[in-house]
Design a protein around this motif. Structure first.
Motif, PDB file in Angstrom:
ATOM      1  N   LEU A  72       0.765  -1.521   0.049  1.00 37.42           N
ATOM      2  CA  LEU A  72      -0.190  -0.236   0.197  1.00 37.42           C
ATOM      3  C   LEU A  72       0.502   1.151   0.182  1.00 37.42           C
ATOM      4  CD1 LEU A  72      -2.527  -0.966   2.810  1.00 37.42           C
ATOM      5  CD2 LEU A  72      -2.786  -1.111   0.769  1.00 37.42           C
ATOM      6  N   ALA A  73       1.523   1.475  -1.427  1.00 43.71           N
ATOM      7  CA  ALA A  73       2.426   3.168  -1.111  1.00 43.71           C
ATOM      8  C   ALA A  73       2.762   3.152  -2.070  1.00 43.71           C
ATOM      9  CB  ALA A  73       3.806   2.225  -1.381  1.00 43.71           C
ATOM     10  N   ASP A  74       1.440   3.853  -2.717  1.00 41.54           N
ATOM     11  CA  ASP A  74       1.207   4.905  -3.460  1.00 41.54           C
ATOM     12  C   ASP A  74       1.239   5.857  -2.806  1.00 41.54           C
ATOM     13  OD1 ASP A  74       0.718   3.011  -5.056  1.00 41.54           O
ATOM     14  OD2 ASP A  74      -1.314   3.059  -5.249  1.00 41.54           O
ATOM     15  N   VAL A  75       1.844   7.083  -3.921  1.00 42.20           N
ATOM     16  CA  VAL A  75       1.457   8.341  -3.058  1.00 42.20           C
ATOM     17  C   VAL A  75       1.076   9.709  -4.425  1.00 42.20           C
ATOM     18  CG1 VAL A  75       3.227  10.471  -2.099  1.00 42.20           C
ATOM     19  CG2 VAL A  75       3.609   8.052  -2.397  1.00 42.20           C
ATOM     20  N   HIS A  76       0.715   9.943  -3.914  1.00 43.36           N
ATOM     21  CA  HIS A  76      -0.267  11.082  -5.086  1.00 43.36           C
ATOM     22  C   HIS A  76      -0.662  13.005  -4.342  1.00 43.36           C
ATOM     23  CE1 HIS A  76      -2.221   8.083  -6.938  1.00 43.36           C
ATOM     24  NE2 HIS A  76      -2.356   7.716  -6.361  1.00 43.36           N
ATOM     25  N   VAL A  77       0.103  12.980  -5.111  1.00 41.91           N
ATOM     26  CA  VAL A  77       0.176  14.851  -4.418  1.00 41.91           C
ATOM     27  C   VAL A  77      -0.656  15.950  -5.308  1.00 41.91           C
ATOM     28  CG1 VAL A  77       1.864  17.679  -4.600  1.00 41.91           C
ATOM     29  CG2 VAL A  77       3.229  14.864  -4.022  1.00 41.91           C
ATOM     30  N   ASP A  78      -1.054  16.486  -4.066  1.00 39.51           N
ATOM     31  CA  ASP A  78      -2.603  18.002  -4.691  1.00 39.51           C
ATOM     32  C   ASP A  78      -1.506  18.777  -5.231  1.00 39.51           C
ATOM     33  OD1 ASP A  78      -3.920  19.593  -5.263  1.00 39.51           O
ATOM     34  OD2 ASP A  78      -6.014  18.633  -4.478  1.00 39.51           O
ATOM     35  N   PRO A  79      -0.912  19.223  -6.180  1.00 39.23           N
ATOM     36  CA  PRO A  79      -0.419  20.664  -5.914  1.00 39.23           C
ATOM     37  C   PRO A  79      -1.056  21.711  -5.521  1.00 39.23           C
ATOM     38  CG  PRO A  79      -0.246  19.878  -8.059  1.00 39.23           C
ATOM     39  CD  PRO A  79      -0.972  19.071  -7.170  1.00 39.23           C
ATOM     40  N   GLU A  80      -2.049  22.433  -5.556  1.00 37.80           N
ATOM     41  CA  GLU A  80      -3.067  22.978  -5.197  1.00 37.80           C
ATOM     42  C   GLU A  80      -3.577  23.483  -3.817  1.00 37.80           C
ATOM     43  OE1 GLU A  80      -3.879  25.438  -7.744  1.00 37.80           O
ATOM     44  OE2 GLU A  80      -2.631  24.485  -9.012  1.00 37.80           O
ATOM     45  N   ALA A  81      -3.752  21.970  -3.009  1.00 37.76           N
ATOM     46  CA  ALA A  81      -4.250  22.226  -2.101  1.00 37.76           C
ATOM     47  C   ALA A  81      -3.333  21.822  -0.941  1.00 37.76           C
ATOM     48  CB  ALA A  81      -5.077  20.753  -1.522  1.00 37.76           C
ATOM     49  N   ARG A  82      -1.649  21.825  -1.420  1.00 35.95           N
ATOM     50  CA  ARG A  82      -0.522  21.472  -1.233  1.00 35.95           C
ATOM     51  C   ARG A  82      -1.119  20.000  -0.234  1.00 35.95           C
ATOM     52  NH1 ARG A  82       1.098  27.727   0.329  1.00 35.95           N
ATOM     53  NH2 ARG A  82       2.410  27.766  -1.878  1.00 35.95           N
ATOM     54  N   THR A  83      -1.580  19.149  -0.333  1.00 39.74           N
ATOM     55  CA  THR A  83      -1.530  17.926   0.027  1.00 39.74           C
ATOM     56  C   THR A  83      -1.466  16.997  -0.933  1.00 39.74           C
ATOM     57  OG1 THR A  83      -3.898  17.547  -0.739  1.00 39.74           O
ATOM     58  CG2 THR A  83      -3.541  18.855   1.668  1.00 39.74           C
ATOM     59  N   ALA A  84      -0.293  15.206   0.250  1.00 40.55           N
ATOM     60  CA  ALA A  84      -0.397  14.658  -0.479  1.00 40.55           C
ATOM     61  C   ALA A  84      -1.272  13.456   0.553  1.00 40.55           C
ATOM     62  CB  ALA A  84       1.322  13.944  -0.154  1.00 40.55           C
ATOM     63  N   ARG A  85      -1.526  12.512   0.088  1.00 40.02           N
ATOM     64  CA  ARG A  85      -2.075  11.050   0.092  1.00 40.02           C
ATOM     65  C   ARG A  85      -1.013  10.122   0.165  1.00 40.02           C
ATOM     66  NH1 ARG A  85      -5.978   8.754  -3.453  1.00 40.02           N
ATOM     67  NH2 ARG A  85      -5.858  10.080  -5.185  1.00 40.02           N
ATOM     68  N   LEU A  96       9.085  12.908  -0.439  1.00 43.85           N
ATOM     69  CA  LEU A  96      10.149  13.926  -1.179  1.00 43.85           C
ATOM     70  C   LEU A  96       9.997  13.983  -2.552  1.00 43.85           C
ATOM     71  CD1 LEU A  96      12.782  12.884   1.802  1.00 43.85           C
ATOM     72  CD2 LEU A  96      11.440  15.072   1.583  1.00 43.85           C
ATOM     73  N   GLU A  97      10.240  12.524  -3.484  1.00 45.25           N
ATOM     74  CA  GLU A  97      10.307  12.042  -4.694  1.00 45.25           C
ATOM     75  C   GLU A  97       8.748  13.691  -5.010  1.00 45.25           C
ATOM     76  OE1 GLU A  97      11.140   9.342  -7.831  1.00 45.25           O
ATOM     77  OE2 GLU A  97      11.749   8.987  -5.694  1.00 45.25           O
ATOM     78  N   ALA A  98       8.123  12.845  -5.034  1.00 40.48           N
ATOM     79  CA  ALA A  98       6.436  13.168  -5.604  1.00 40.48           C
ATOM     80  C   ALA A  98       6.016  14.399  -5.280  1.00 40.48           C
ATOM     81  CB  ALA A  98       5.771  12.277  -4.446  1.00 40.48           C
ATOM     82  N   ALA A  99       6.641  15.062  -4.806  1.00 39.87           N
ATOM     83  CA  ALA A  99       5.975  16.749  -4.299  1.00 39.87           C
ATOM     84  C   ALA A  99       7.228  17.199  -4.465  1.00 39.87           C
ATOM     85  CB  ALA A  99       5.869  17.002  -2.873  1.00 39.87           C
ATOM     86  N   ALA A 100       8.962  17.272  -4.692  1.00 38.65           N
ATOM     87  CA  ALA A 100       9.767  18.149  -5.114  1.00 38.65           C
ATOM     88  C   ALA A 100       9.416  18.940  -6.622  1.00 38.65           C
ATOM     89  CB  ALA A 100      10.763  16.710  -5.087  1.00 38.65           C
ATOM     90  N   ILE A 181      -1.589  13.924   3.791  1.00 37.37           N
ATOM     91  CA  ILE A 181      -0.417  15.323   5.155  1.00 37.37           C
ATOM     92  C   ILE A 181      -0.539  16.441   4.384  1.00 37.37           C
ATOM     93  CG2 ILE A 181       0.860  13.462   6.535  1.00 37.37           C
ATOM     94  CD1 ILE A 181       3.028  13.965   3.856  1.00 37.37           C
ATOM     95  N   GLY A 182      -0.742  17.820   4.822  1.00 34.10           N
ATOM     96  CA  GLY A 182       0.140  18.558   3.995  1.00 34.10           C
ATOM     97  C   GLY A 182       1.909  18.770   4.010  1.00 34.10           C
ATOM     98  N   LEU A 183       1.505  19.317   2.554  1.00 35.39           N
ATOM     99  CA  LEU A 183       3.226  19.412   2.771  1.00 35.39           C
ATOM    100  C   LEU A 183       3.710  21.593   2.187  1.00 35.39           C
ATOM    101  CD1 LEU A 183       2.857  17.072  -0.937  1.00 35.39           C
ATOM    102  CD2 LEU A 183       3.494  17.027   1.196  1.00 35.39           C
TER     103      LEU A 183
END
Ligand SMILES: Cc1cc2nc3c(=O)[nH]c(=O)nc-3n(C[C@H](O)[C@H](O)[C@H](O)COP(=O)(O)OP(=O)(O)OC[C@H]3O[C@@H](n4cnc5c(N)ncnc54)[C@H](O)[C@@H]3O)c2cc1C
Length: 435
Positions: A72-85, A96-100, A181-183
């Motif tokens: 269960l290791a998927d990472v999705h970043v929402d750049p508008e909301a500044r969050t990651a699932r 780190l890699e997905a948000a950068a 989480i918030g970014l």
């Protein structure tokens, strides 16, 4: 879902001091699969151990069902909301890699290989903590499979007590299948590590204490007395030596200001190696440069009331370069700043009122684990007793933390609230808790 039925099935663990022999290891690929696995374990009468990366296993797992969140290791970043699932088994390096690419960053710990959920549950102390707070301050939502196999979507509003337990309570009885989480907007910092020779240890550590007084909260420093192995992967000037590693992150992103902040540290002595400079936040793991290879160790930590010269003398009297001790790391992280401020909403973080944290890691020498290692740890506890709060930050509990560190961690009212959550979500005690 994958099931490894073999009786000696091993789970990957970072601390090789323990051998784990679960009855079986289940690796569900969906939250529904996790719920099935938990229900089935209950029917079998198995205790359930949750394992993501194995970085935080504190004792041998014997029997029962291990629910591995590795799939269960998927990472999705929402750049508008500044969050990651983030999936319940993901590591910080993935976030780190997905948000950068969006100039965003997660508030993580020192090592990108540590699991997101395991660190968040204990609070989460990071290399930029004085600026960004605890990792769990940035938790927005979690998806939890409880002991009955029920799937709860937990926020501060929907389940305030469970949400509080997930933010620093460490032992959440259930399997977290996803967190949101918030970014923070942070692409670059000025940071890294300075390595000083053993003969400069006293001057550097006392100088660090003076420099770190009244630091702005844009600066998060720490130091470690390291005894490095004589191995090819250690850079030549440091190989096989005892050195002082001063780490710093200046998080306002301005290289000139960062250099000015760090100048007094550079002036303490001539560094053997200077790795401090502008760096992408995505490379934050380079600041502490934690080991990436599993090895057998004993470790433990304690929170400190104050970081002052008497403490440095006491630390050096046991862990200083001229002492022959089987310890690879004696680390002190400065707390305060955003780490000291209350967060919005309910939480159970331990350490907001501490000035610093001491953490030690033994040499990988199992033959000394019942003799010299605990004896030196005991001597250290005695030497630094005047500065110790006696409380261990839950993410830094280890075999050297003394008896019942969890009991000392939280004030009685918070402990009662955490116990109430456990009683409600897992009345039969299906989940084994941190091991
Ligand atoms: C090299 C290294 C560096 C570290 N640096 C830091 C640091 O800078 N700051 C800090 O705060 N801590 C740090 N830690 C401690 C770390 O946060 C804890 O050991 C944490 O528990 C590791 O989580 P994990 O998921 O990687 O490990 P695991 O061993 O897989 O999990 C540890 C425990 O977390 C719980 N858990 C994990 N995932 C789930 C889930 N999906 N659902 C429910 N429960 C779950 C379980 O109780 C499990 O027993 C470090 C540890 C190591 C080994």
């Amino acid at each position: 879902m994958t099931i490894d039925q073999s009786s000696d099935a091993r789970i990957a663990a970072f601390n090789l001091a323990h051998q784990h022999r679960p009855g079986r290891v289940v690796t569900p690929t969906t939250a529904a699969g996790v719920a099935d696995a938990v229900r089935e374990a209950a029917v079998r009468g198995d205790r359930v151990h949750v394992v993501a990366t194995g970085h935080g296993l504190l004792a041998p797992v014997e029997g029962g069902t291990v629910v591995s969140t590795a799939a269960l290791a998927d990472v999705h970043v929402d750049p508008e909301a500044r969050t990651a699932r983030v999936g319940g088994g993901a590591r910080w390096g993935q976030v780190l890699e997905a948000a950068a690419p969006y100039g965003l960053a997660p508030v993580c710990g020192s090592s990108p290989t540590v699991g997101v959920v395991g660190l968040l549950l204990g609070g989460g102390l990071g290399p930029a903590g004085r600026t960004l707070g605890w990792a769990s301050d940035h938790l927005r939502r979690l998806e939890l499979v409880t002991a009955t196999g029920e799937q709860l979507s937990v926020t501060a509003d929907s389940h305030p007590e469970v949400f509080r337990a997930a933010r620093g309570g460490k032992h959440l009885p259930g399997v977290v299948t996803e967190v949101e989480i918030g970014l923070v907007p942070m692409a670059e910092v000025y940071g890294g590590g300075l390595f000083f020779a053993a003969e400069d240890a006293g001057r550097v550590l006392h100088g660090f204490v003076d420099w770190s007084r009244d630091l702005p909260e844009t600066v998060t420093p720490s130091f470690a007395i390291l005894r490095l192995p004589d191995l090819p992967q250690v850079p030549e000037p440091l190989r096989g030596r005892c050195v002082v590693h001063v780490r710093v992150v200046v998080a306002d992103g301005d290289a000139e200001a960062g250099a000015a902040t760090v100048a007094p540290l550079r002036a303490l002595a001539t560094p053997l190696v200077d790795l401090v400079g502008p760096m992408p936040y995505a490379a934050i793991g380079a600041v502490h440069a934690d080991p990436e290879e599993p090895m057998p160790v004993m470790d433990g930590g304690v929170l400190l009331r104050d970081l002052e010269h008497g403490f440095v003398d006491a630390l050096l009297s046991v862990m200083g370069p001229e002492q022959h001790v089987p310890f690879a790391v004696a680390e002190v992280r400065l707390l305060g700043g955003a780490l000291a401020r209350p967060t919005a909403g309910p939480d159970a973080v331990v350490g907001r009122d501490a000035a610093a944290q001491l953490f030690v890691v033994s040499a990988p020498a199992p033959d000394l684990f019942t003799t010299a290692v605990p004896a030196v740890a005991q001597a250290l506890v005695g030497a630094v007793g005047a500065w110790s709060t006696g409380v261990v930050q839950p993410n830094f509990v280890g075999a050297l933390s003394g008896p019942n560190p969890w009991v000392r961690a939280w004030p009685a009212d918070v402990r009662d609230a955490l116990d109430a959550v456990r009683a409600e979500l897992d009345p039969a005690g299906l989940f084994a808790g941190p091991r």
